[in-house]
Enzyme design. Structure first.
Site, mmCIF file in Angstrom:
data_model
loop_
_atom_site.group_PDB
_atom_site.id
_atom_site.type_symbol
_atom_site.label_atom_id
_atom_site.label_comp_id
_atom_site.label_asym_id
_atom_site.label_seq_id
_atom_site.Cartn_x
_atom_site.Cartn_y
_atom_site.Cartn_z
ATOM 1 N N HIS A 180 -1.446 3.975 -0.771
ATOM 2 C CA HIS A 180 -2.531 4.651 -2.128
ATOM 3 C C HIS A 180 -2.916 3.499 -2.440
ATOM 4 O O HIS A 180 -4.450 3.469 -2.914
ATOM 5 C CB HIS A 180 -2.810 5.384 -1.776
ATOM 6 C CG HIS A 180 -2.338 6.852 -0.967
ATOM 7 N ND1 HIS A 180 -1.214 6.899 0.153
ATOM 8 C CD2 HIS A 180 -3.232 6.996 -0.073
ATOM 9 C CE1 HIS A 180 -0.840 7.673 0.557
ATOM 10 N NE2 HIS A 180 -2.142 8.124 0.986
ATOM 11 N N ARG B 241 -10.497 16.418 2.762
ATOM 12 C CA ARG B 241 -9.398 17.211 2.978
ATOM 13 C C ARG B 241 -8.690 18.049 1.545
ATOM 14 O O ARG B 241 -8.951 17.545 0.689
ATOM 15 C CB ARG B 241 -8.748 15.917 2.774
ATOM 16 C CG ARG B 241 -6.614 16.264 2.946
ATOM 17 C CD ARG B 241 -6.061 14.963 3.229
ATOM 18 N NE ARG B 241 -5.659 14.044 2.663
ATOM 19 C CZ ARG B 241 -4.956 12.603 2.431
ATOM 20 N NH1 ARG B 241 -4.697 12.658 3.731
ATOM 21 N NH2 ARG B 241 -5.249 11.780 1.677
ATOM 22 N N GLU C 297 -0.358 14.098 11.351
ATOM 23 C CA GLU C 297 0.896 13.447 9.917
ATOM 24 C C GLU C 297 2.200 13.101 10.198
ATOM 25 O O GLU C 297 2.742 11.941 10.129
ATOM 26 C CB GLU C 297 -0.147 12.613 9.317
ATOM 27 C CG GLU C 297 -0.069 13.955 7.951
ATOM 28 C CD GLU C 297 -0.886 13.496 6.979
ATOM 29 O OE1 GLU C 297 -1.247 11.846 6.960
ATOM 30 O OE2 GLU C 297 -1.654 14.122 6.086
ATOM 31 N N ASN D 81 -1.148 6.613 8.852
ATOM 32 C CA ASN D 81 -0.282 6.151 8.222
ATOM 33 C C ASN D 81 0.688 6.688 7.485
ATOM 34 O O ASN D 81 2.501 6.323 7.800
ATOM 35 C CB ASN D 81 -1.426 6.178 7.036
ATOM 36 C CG ASN D 81 -2.724 5.450 7.030
ATOM 37 O OD1 ASN D 81 -2.930 5.042 8.644
ATOM 38 N ND2 ASN D 81 -3.488 5.780 6.078
ATOM 39 N N ASP D 82 0.539 8.226 7.690
ATOM 40 C CA ASP D 82 1.758 8.737 7.555
ATOM 41 C C ASP D 82 2.556 9.087 9.163
ATOM 42 O O ASP D 82 3.921 9.800 8.884
ATOM 43 C CB ASP D 82 1.468 10.123 7.165
ATOM 44 C CG ASP D 82 1.555 9.915 5.485
ATOM 45 O OD1 ASP D 82 2.427 9.198 5.186
ATOM 46 O OD2 ASP D 82 0.843 10.452 4.271
ATOM 47 N N ARG E 277 6.135 3.762 3.832
ATOM 48 C CA ARG E 277 4.789 2.733 3.447
ATOM 49 C C ARG E 277 4.661 1.654 2.505
ATOM 50 O O ARG E 277 3.703 0.976 2.335
ATOM 51 C CB ARG E 277 3.928 3.666 3.763
ATOM 52 C CG ARG E 277 3.819 4.842 3.242
ATOM 53 C CD ARG E 277 2.421 6.005 3.633
ATOM 54 N NE ARG E 277 0.937 5.094 3.468
ATOM 55 C CZ ARG E 277 -0.149 6.390 3.530
ATOM 56 N NH1 ARG E 277 0.102 7.951 3.737
ATOM 57 N NH2 ARG E 277 -1.405 6.394 2.896
ATOM 58 N N CYS F 267 -8.140 9.380 11.181
ATOM 59 C CA CYS F 267 -7.887 9.122 10.327
ATOM 60 C C CYS F 267 -7.708 8.081 9.463
ATOM 61 O O CYS F 267 -7.932 7.613 8.080
ATOM 62 C CB CYS F 267 -8.663 10.209 9.276
ATOM 63 S SG CYS F 267 -7.541 10.850 8.450
HETATM 64 C C1 PEP Z 1 -2.681 8.891 6.522
HETATM 65 O O1 PEP Z 1 -1.635 9.115 6.544
HETATM 66 O O2 PEP Z 1 -3.186 8.269 7.953
HETATM 67 C C2 PEP Z 1 -3.672 9.527 6.371
HETATM 68 C C3 PEP Z 1 -5.644 9.379 7.113
HETATM 69 O O3 PEP Z 1 -3.935 10.175 5.053
HETATM 70 P P1 PEP Z 1 -2.996 9.176 3.642
HETATM 71 O O4 PEP Z 1 -3.851 7.713 4.265
HETATM 72 O O5 PEP Z 1 -4.038 9.602 2.369
HETATM 73 O O6 PEP Z 1 -1.848 10.238 3.768
HETATM 74 MG MG MG Z 2 -1.507 11.294 4.918
#
Ligand code: PEP
Ligand code: MG
Length: 583
Positions: free
Chosen positions: A200, A345, A443, A466-467, A477, A514
């Site tokens: 993040h 979210r 995710e 991402n997750d 990550r 996203c």
């Molecule tokens: C993701 O996991 O792809 C996502 C958009 O949420 P975050 O990156 O905030 O975990």
């Molecule tokens: Mg996520």
């Protein structure tokens, strides 16, 4: 000094050329900001006043010592008073304020860190231990400083300041909440020792739209304060004390990139339609309502992901934001988007985004009490947020997005909580949009493999790649040591994304991506080929993705897709995805 380069992970594009400003972990614990030229002397006085106040404090302590107090106590106070009067504490930090424009707390801590490092090298154990005394004195001064009025720069006050136009932050690590503090500052780049591409911290750096590289291992110890540094954010390379020739090359590249960016700006009002006439929605990811301005400037069709947890982070020991405070923030975002949808979210806290007041006891926080798991375990916090979001729905088009769902009961309980929040508002006579759409983030691999459970009850889906990548490939990550395994083109990932898009469309519900994949122009055609029609990304990436869409033809992508989706060899997939770009 000889030039050298460091290699890490690129996280935010572009080239930054500037001077290194090393941030120590202690400096991150206090507010750190730069002081405008005209306020420097006032800031110096703020520190002098704090030093004088601590002097008086020590004096009072001394005077009030009981007669029978052990002599060591008096000696102890004497040592602290001596330290306080020493130029290393009473003068050096003042010079730091004047020369580096640091605020008083930051200047003091920078000096203390420097002294501590010197003390660590002393062989005499007695003298080495005096480090603790220095730190105690510094803590006293900090306490006084924190209670005094701060001269934080106002918006725009530092713009055009030569000194700031050059500043590159180098730190061992920066938390997402700390990263957020940099939003209003004019730093031009970031380098950290640790971190992954989709941590993040990296995501916030991308949203600030400044070059950044992480996972640089020893950067914060190898790079010296005020060293000239080039960040090549595309390659993840940092060049320290570059030669004049190298500097010139990078300046040239900076100019080329700037020109390309200006050209892209012309696409702002152009609808994102493929060559064969398919309309694509391009949405923005935001962290705070202020980001909506950037989203609107980039021509976004709405907000596809408002990471609301950033409203809850970096508040120190302060409590959670109240319902009214949250409502005001959501309302601001909705108003700023002028009728375009805003997807909020719900709190995705935990893992690399802990709340300040959260206990860090979980051995494996990414697999722990995160996101919806936390919210269902803390129903009052969840209900408060839901009421605030629902109230904001009276001001525009609001959608609720629930993160990290995997189980059927999480879907049912989330929907029940929304119903309860509505009932609570009804009891209070407060209005909300009764048809607010509710979506789930896909995710966790389990969710992508159990889609019928979701499409039946949810109004829309949003794939958090991402997750999804983190959990499918079992790689943290934020851990740079496994960052090389973080591969969006792994066949398992492609299958899960493709299945989710297909299942959503079959059920007649919208599916967006996203995660960071949505903003990567190298993957735009791949996602289009999988049937994706809604992309959500940082506003800074939006126009480049739009350009890619305008140049894409779905009919010519389709035959290649069959090949990609059948392939199991990662190199063959990568080659085929690259080939999509030249169609
Ligand atoms: C993701 O996991 O792809 C996502 C958009 O949420 P975050 O990156 O905030 O975990
Ligand atoms: Mg996520």
């Amino acid at each position: 000094m000889a030039s050298f380069s460091l290699h890490g992970i690129p996280v935010s594009r572009g080239i930054a050329i500037g001077r290194a400003h090393i941030l120590t972990p202690a400096a991150l614990d206090v507010k750190h900001y730069l002081v405008a030229e005209e306020h420097l002397e006032a800031e110096v006085r703020r520190l002098q006043d704090a030093l004088a106040a601590v002097h008086r404090e020590l004096q009072t302590l001394w005077n009030e010592l009981p007669k029978d107090a052990p002599t060591e106590l008096g000696a102890f106070i004497d040592v602290h008073a001596l330290i306080l009067s020493d130029p290393m504490i009473s003068e050096a930090p003042l010079d730091i304020i004047r020369s580096r424009h640091y605020n008083a707390e930051w200047a003091l801590l920078t000096q203390i860190d420097e002294l501590s490092a010197q003390f660590d090298e002393i062989e005499d154990a007695y003298l080495r231990e005096r480090k603790a005394d220095i730190q105690q004195v510094a803590e006293r001064v900090l306490k006084v400083l924190m209670g005094s009025e701060q001269l934080m720069p106002k918006q725009g006050e530092l713009e055009g300041d030569e000194f700031l136009a050059q500043m590159i932050v180098v730190a061992h690590d920066i938390s997402p909440a700390d990263m957020l503090k940099f939003r209003d500052r004019s730093f031009i780049g970031f380098v950290t020792d640790v971190g992954g591409q989709n941590s993040h911290t990296a995501i916030v750096a991308r949203s600030l739209d400044i070059p950044a590289a992480v996972g640089m291992s020893q950067a914060s110890t190898l790079i010296q304060q005020d060293d000239w540094v080039i960040i090549d954010g595309d390659a993840g390379v940092v060049i320290v004390t570059p030669s004049a020739q190298v500097l010139e090359q990078y300046r040239e590249r900076q100019m080329v990139a700037l020109r390309a960016r200006k050209k892209l700006g012309k696409l702002k009002k152009t609808p994102a339609i493929t060559k064969d006439g398919t309309a694509i929605a391009l949405m923005a990811n935001i962290e705070l309502p202020d980001d909506c301005e950037h989203a609107m400037e980039s021509g976004a069709n709405g907000v596809g992901l408002f990471r609301s947890e950033f409203l809850f982070m970096g508040r120190g020991a302060a409590s959670m934001p109240s319902e009214d405070e949250q409502y005001e923030q959501y309302r601001r975002a909705v108003a700023a988007m002028k009728g375009r949808p805003v997807t909020i979210r719900t709190l995705d806290i935990g893992a690399d985004k802990p709340l300040d007041q959260m206990e860090h006891t979980a051995l494996n926080p990414a697999l722990g009490l995160r996101a919806i798991r936390y919210c269902l375990a803390e129903p009052q916090i969840f209900l408060t947020q839901l009421r605030a979001i629902l109230r904001a729905s009276m001001h525009g088009k609001v959608r609720i997005l629930i993160p990290m769902m995997a189980h059927a009961f999480e879907i049912d309980q989330s929907l029940a909580m929304i119903k309860r929040a509505k009932a609570q508002l009804d009891d209070r006579g407060e209005k909300y949009d009764p048809d607010v759409k509710v979506g789930a983030m896909i995710e966790i691999p389990a969710a992508a493999l159990a889609l019928p459970m979701f499409v039946k009850k949810m109004d829309f889906l949003s794939i958090g790649t991402n997750d999804l990548i983190q959990y499918t490939l079992a790689i943290d990550r934020v851990d740079y040591e496994v960052a090389h395994l973080y591969n969006p083109l792994h066949p398992a990932i492609l299958q899960l994304i493709s299945m989710t898009i297909a299942a959503g469309h079959k059920a007649g519900i919208e599916v967006a991506v996203c995660g960071e994949m949505a903003g990567d122009t190298k993957l735009t055609r791949l996602l289009l080929g999988m049937g994706l029609r809604e992309f959500s990304m940082h506003p800074s990436q939006l126009l480049a993705v739009k350009q890619e869409i305008l140049n894409s033809d779905l009919d010519s992508i389709a035959p290649q897709m069959r090949k990609i989706m059948r392939a199991m060899d990662p190199d063959a997939i990568a080659d085929a995805v690259m080939a999509l770009q030249v169609l």
